[in-house]
Write a protein that holds these residues in place. Structure first.
Motif, mmCIF file in Angstrom:
data_model
loop_
_atom_site.group_PDB
_atom_site.id
_atom_site.type_symbol
_atom_site.label_atom_id
_atom_site.label_comp_id
_atom_site.label_asym_id
_atom_site.label_seq_id
_atom_site.Cartn_x
_atom_site.Cartn_y
_atom_site.Cartn_z
ATOM 1 N N ARG A 169 -39.180 -37.208 -10.042
ATOM 2 C CA ARG A 169 -38.078 -36.028 -10.154
ATOM 3 C C ARG A 169 -37.033 -36.047 -9.013
ATOM 4 N NH1 ARG A 169 -39.862 -32.068 -13.678
ATOM 5 N NH2 ARG A 169 -37.581 -31.604 -13.708
ATOM 6 N N VAL A 170 -37.621 -36.859 -7.999
ATOM 7 C CA VAL A 170 -36.921 -37.024 -6.536
ATOM 8 C C VAL A 170 -36.793 -38.291 -6.163
ATOM 9 C CG1 VAL A 170 -37.628 -34.600 -5.904
ATOM 10 C CG2 VAL A 170 -38.931 -36.524 -5.241
ATOM 11 N N PRO A 171 -35.834 -38.708 -5.393
ATOM 12 C CA PRO A 171 -35.967 -40.398 -5.091
ATOM 13 C C PRO A 171 -37.257 -40.723 -4.317
ATOM 14 C CG PRO A 171 -33.891 -39.168 -4.559
ATOM 15 C CD PRO A 171 -34.794 -38.136 -4.908
ATOM 16 N N ASN A 172 -37.641 -41.955 -4.564
ATOM 17 C CA ASN A 172 -38.690 -42.394 -3.925
ATOM 18 C C ASN A 172 -38.784 -42.555 -2.308
ATOM 19 O OD1 ASN A 172 -41.173 -44.241 -4.376
ATOM 20 N ND2 ASN A 172 -39.975 -45.579 -2.700
ATOM 21 N N PHE A 173 -37.597 -42.403 -1.644
ATOM 22 C CA PHE A 173 -37.708 -42.435 -0.210
ATOM 23 C C PHE A 173 -38.031 -41.026 0.314
ATOM 24 C CE2 PHE A 173 -33.329 -41.178 -1.249
ATOM 25 C CZ PHE A 173 -33.052 -40.095 -0.490
ATOM 26 N N LEU A 174 -37.859 -39.841 -0.336
ATOM 27 C CA LEU A 174 -38.188 -38.621 0.185
ATOM 28 C C LEU A 174 -39.852 -38.365 0.072
ATOM 29 C CD1 LEU A 174 -35.542 -36.335 -1.446
ATOM 30 C CD2 LEU A 174 -35.937 -36.917 0.997
ATOM 31 N N GLY A 175 -40.666 -39.409 -0.676
ATOM 32 C CA GLY A 175 -41.978 -39.076 -0.716
ATOM 33 C C GLY A 175 -42.523 -38.114 -1.641
ATOM 34 N N VAL A 184 -30.771 -29.789 4.381
ATOM 35 C CA VAL A 184 -29.806 -30.339 3.276
ATOM 36 C C VAL A 184 -30.813 -30.437 2.192
ATOM 37 C CG1 VAL A 184 -29.110 -32.655 2.633
ATOM 38 C CG2 VAL A 184 -29.333 -32.071 4.904
ATOM 39 N N VAL A 185 -29.844 -29.422 1.177
ATOM 40 C CA VAL A 185 -30.281 -29.322 -0.103
ATOM 41 C C VAL A 185 -29.687 -30.419 -1.013
ATOM 42 C CG1 VAL A 185 -30.226 -27.877 -2.017
ATOM 43 C CG2 VAL A 185 -30.548 -27.068 -0.006
ATOM 44 N N MET A 186 -30.524 -31.158 -1.608
ATOM 45 C CA MET A 186 -30.489 -32.516 -2.616
ATOM 46 C C MET A 186 -30.657 -32.063 -3.923
ATOM 47 S SD MET A 186 -32.315 -34.935 0.240
ATOM 48 C CE MET A 186 -31.436 -36.498 -0.233
ATOM 49 N N ILE A 187 -29.623 -32.010 -4.677
ATOM 50 C CA ILE A 187 -29.722 -31.660 -6.182
ATOM 51 C C ILE A 187 -29.994 -33.121 -6.912
ATOM 52 C CG2 ILE A 187 -28.348 -30.658 -8.009
ATOM 53 C CD1 ILE A 187 -26.765 -29.167 -6.196
ATOM 54 N N CYS A 188 -31.300 -32.934 -7.245
ATOM 55 C CA CYS A 188 -31.718 -34.110 -7.942
ATOM 56 C C CYS A 188 -31.886 -34.231 -9.333
ATOM 57 C CB CYS A 188 -33.179 -34.353 -7.533
ATOM 58 S SG CYS A 188 -33.532 -34.686 -5.646
ATOM 59 N N SER A 189 -30.315 -34.590 -9.884
ATOM 60 C CA SER A 189 -30.183 -34.884 -11.230
ATOM 61 C C SER A 189 -30.708 -36.419 -11.247
ATOM 62 C CB SER A 189 -28.753 -34.629 -11.577
ATOM 63 O OG SER A 189 -28.099 -35.624 -10.880
ATOM 64 N N GLU A 190 -31.001 -36.401 -12.846
ATOM 65 C CA GLU A 190 -31.339 -37.887 -13.113
ATOM 66 C C GLU A 190 -30.476 -38.868 -12.755
ATOM 67 O OE1 GLU A 190 -32.167 -40.269 -17.528
ATOM 68 O OE2 GLU A 190 -32.627 -38.013 -17.340
ATOM 69 N N ALA A 191 -29.102 -38.747 -12.687
ATOM 70 C CA ALA A 191 -28.065 -39.773 -12.325
ATOM 71 C C ALA A 191 -28.139 -39.873 -10.735
ATOM 72 C CB ALA A 191 -26.732 -39.106 -12.714
ATOM 73 N N TYR A 192 -28.374 -38.560 -10.005
ATOM 74 C CA TYR A 192 -28.364 -38.651 -8.636
ATOM 75 C C TYR A 192 -29.862 -39.670 -7.983
ATOM 76 C CZ TYR A 192 -29.161 -36.843 -3.642
ATOM 77 O OH TYR A 192 -29.117 -36.540 -2.385
ATOM 78 N N VAL A 193 -30.777 -39.334 -8.707
ATOM 79 C CA VAL A 193 -32.106 -40.184 -8.497
ATOM 80 C C VAL A 193 -31.630 -41.641 -8.678
ATOM 81 C CG1 VAL A 193 -34.456 -40.541 -9.044
ATOM 82 C CG2 VAL A 193 -33.609 -38.340 -8.775
ATOM 83 N N ALA A 194 -31.155 -41.791 -9.686
ATOM 84 C CA ALA A 194 -30.984 -43.459 -10.134
ATOM 85 C C ALA A 194 -29.883 -43.819 -9.141
ATOM 86 C CB ALA A 194 -30.396 -43.354 -11.650
ATOM 87 N N LYS A 195 -28.942 -43.182 -8.646
ATOM 88 C CA LYS A 195 -28.036 -43.904 -7.581
ATOM 89 C C LYS A 195 -28.656 -43.950 -6.380
ATOM 90 C CE LYS A 195 -23.796 -41.856 -9.541
ATOM 91 N NZ LYS A 195 -22.558 -40.755 -9.663
ATOM 92 N N ALA A 196 -29.244 -42.905 -5.791
ATOM 93 C CA ALA A 196 -30.160 -43.060 -4.723
ATOM 94 C C ALA A 196 -31.170 -44.257 -4.702
ATOM 95 C CB ALA A 196 -31.016 -41.822 -4.256
ATOM 96 N N GLU A 197 -31.925 -44.671 -5.846
ATOM 97 C CA GLU A 197 -32.805 -45.777 -5.938
ATOM 98 C C GLU A 197 -31.923 -46.998 -5.729
ATOM 99 O OE1 GLU A 197 -36.154 -45.765 -5.781
ATOM 100 O OE2 GLU A 197 -35.769 -43.499 -5.524
#
Length: 434
Positions: A113-119, A62-75
């Motif tokens: 740069r990446v969501p917290n849950f990805l470590g 799974v390729v996760m495109i981590c834009s600023e908005a993506y990280v914010a929504k994921a968190e």
């Protein structure tokens, strides 16, 4: 071999961002990678949640495109990205060392740069368009299993006849906290031995009136394993002094209680380090168990029964759990600093919470309220992370959240905002009620 199947996860930040995601997916398909993208695989009337769940579940990567908005929504757990996060988190918790998920950074200048849950996973940085071809080649090679640099075969040690045996073997672990043989340092023989001793002690404490012993996984307890990637060689008295210096007495019973005035509970020296067991059989049913051990190499083990069970059996206080994890991490920082570890020393930490089945998630005290009360169908939550000694204070809230969040999610997807973690952790640090 069949083409690898890749699911592309991204947020619809703008038309330009959607076009870039389409470009990435198109490049993959041109290179023999079966990319799944909503822009051509999702049609009107189709179940969006099922599309995302099936896409992630059946994909090879799974390729996760981590834009600023993506990280914010994921968190924040918002929208489709928030739903995908639930699915991904469950897989990451089940196998922390999985390489299925590949973070790709794009349009993101934030510190996270990446969501917290990805470590602490490595990501591919596509921030600069000029570097697209170079970055894509590296990504494609990883997915296709054709690295640009092939690891050479291991040769024979030319100095094997000159090896001098030492009293203590030197342990050097890799970035993930595993030995050169691939064994996690927290799963070694010493840790398993301490676990066996503690598990036996806590199950005997909870022995039924008919002599029947409960299963260890059914008893409410927190287990903590700590291991330095580069081991030390300390004496028993140095270990004892370090545990003394690391004790935290903010509230009640501390992590690794040091009851030196009670002969039956005080720490005792052994050949490999020191150990202490505090087993209190309260005739009123409010039993308490704590076992901890420190090894000459700097390894540390702890098993402690839930404080909740002395107050209200069958519950889990979410703010108490956050506090206990916070205390354990602060204890680790003080312990290794006292043992003389350098600020850049890496520490593997594994937190295991047992006895969660059928417990109700609640708040301790009257200052906090949960919008709903939920129960867990799962008995155990386990999280492992790698922290840098000098970064513990700075990253404390993130690390506490990384440990607690997967556990709370077992209670019908219960989540807490980052501000709640921040508030509870900082209040504990300041000696205030949480």
């Amino acid at each position: 071999m069949p083409a690898p199947k890749i699911f592309i996860s991204y947020s619809h930040d703008s038309q330009q961002h959607k076009d870039w995601a389409l470009r990435l997916a198109t490049s993959m398909r041109a290179h023999g990678i079966d990319a799944i993208l909503d822009q051509w695989d999702l049609v009107p009337g189709q179940d969006l949640a099922e599309f995302m769940a099936k896409g992630i579940r059946t994909a090879d990567r799974v390729v996760m495109i981590c834009s600023e908005a993506y990280v914010a929504k994921a968190e924040a757990g918002i929208g489709g990205v928030g739903y995908e996060r639930l699915i991904v988190t469950a897989e990451v918790v089940a196998a922390i060392d999985t390489i299925k998920f590949i973070p790709v950074v794009r349009n993101n200048a934030c510190a996270h740069r990446v969501p917290n849950f990805l470590g602490p996973r490595l990501y591919v940085d596509f921030s600069e368009d000029a570097n697209y071809d170079e970055k894509f080649e590296g990504l494609a090679r990883e997915i296709l299993g054709i690295p640009a640099a092939v690891k050479p075969a291991l040769g024979e040690n030319p100095f094997k006849g000159e090896v001098i045996a030492s009293k203590e073997p030197v342990r050097i672990a890799g970035p993930s906290g595993a030995t050169s043989a691939g064994m996690p340092i927290l799963s070694g023989e010493w840790f398993q031995s301490q676990h066996n001793t503690a598990a036996l002690g806590i199950t005997h404490l909870h022995q039924g009136p008919d002599g029947e012993l409960p299963l260890f996984g059914d008893i409410g307890a927190m287990e903590v394993r700590l291991g330095l990637h580069s081991g030390l060689n300390k004496t028993q008295i140095e270990l004892l002094n370090a545990v003394r210096a690391a004790e935290i007495h903010t509230f009640g019973w501390s992590i690794a209680p040091l009851l030196e005035g009670r002969p039956e509970y005080k720490p005792r020296p052994f050949g490999d380090g020191i150990r202490a067991e505090v087993s209190i059989n309260d005739q009123g049913g409010r039993n308490s168990y704590d076992y901890w051990a420190a090894r000459k190499s700097g390894d540390f083990y702890l098993l402690g029964s839930f404080f909740e069970d002395r107050q209200d059996a069958g519950v889990l206080y979410f703010n108490t759990r956050i506090v206990r994890v916070t205390e354990a991490l602060l204890f680790a920082g003080k312990l290794y600093a006292s043992l003389g570890a350098t600020a850049d020393a890496k520490i593997s930490a594994r937190f295991t919470h047992t006895g969660l089945t059928a417990r109700t998630l609640k708040a301790a005290g009257q200052n906090r309220r949960l919008p709903r009360r939920s129960k867990s169908d799962e008995a155990v939550s386990e999280t492992e992370t790698v922290i840098v000694l000098g970064d513990i204070q700075r990253s404390l809230v993130d690390e506490v959240r990384r440990v607690c969040e997967p556990m709370f999610m077992l209670f019908d997807f219960q989540e807490f905002a980052p501000e709640i973690y921040e508030d509870i952790v900082r209040r504990f640090e300041n000696g205030e009620s949480t």
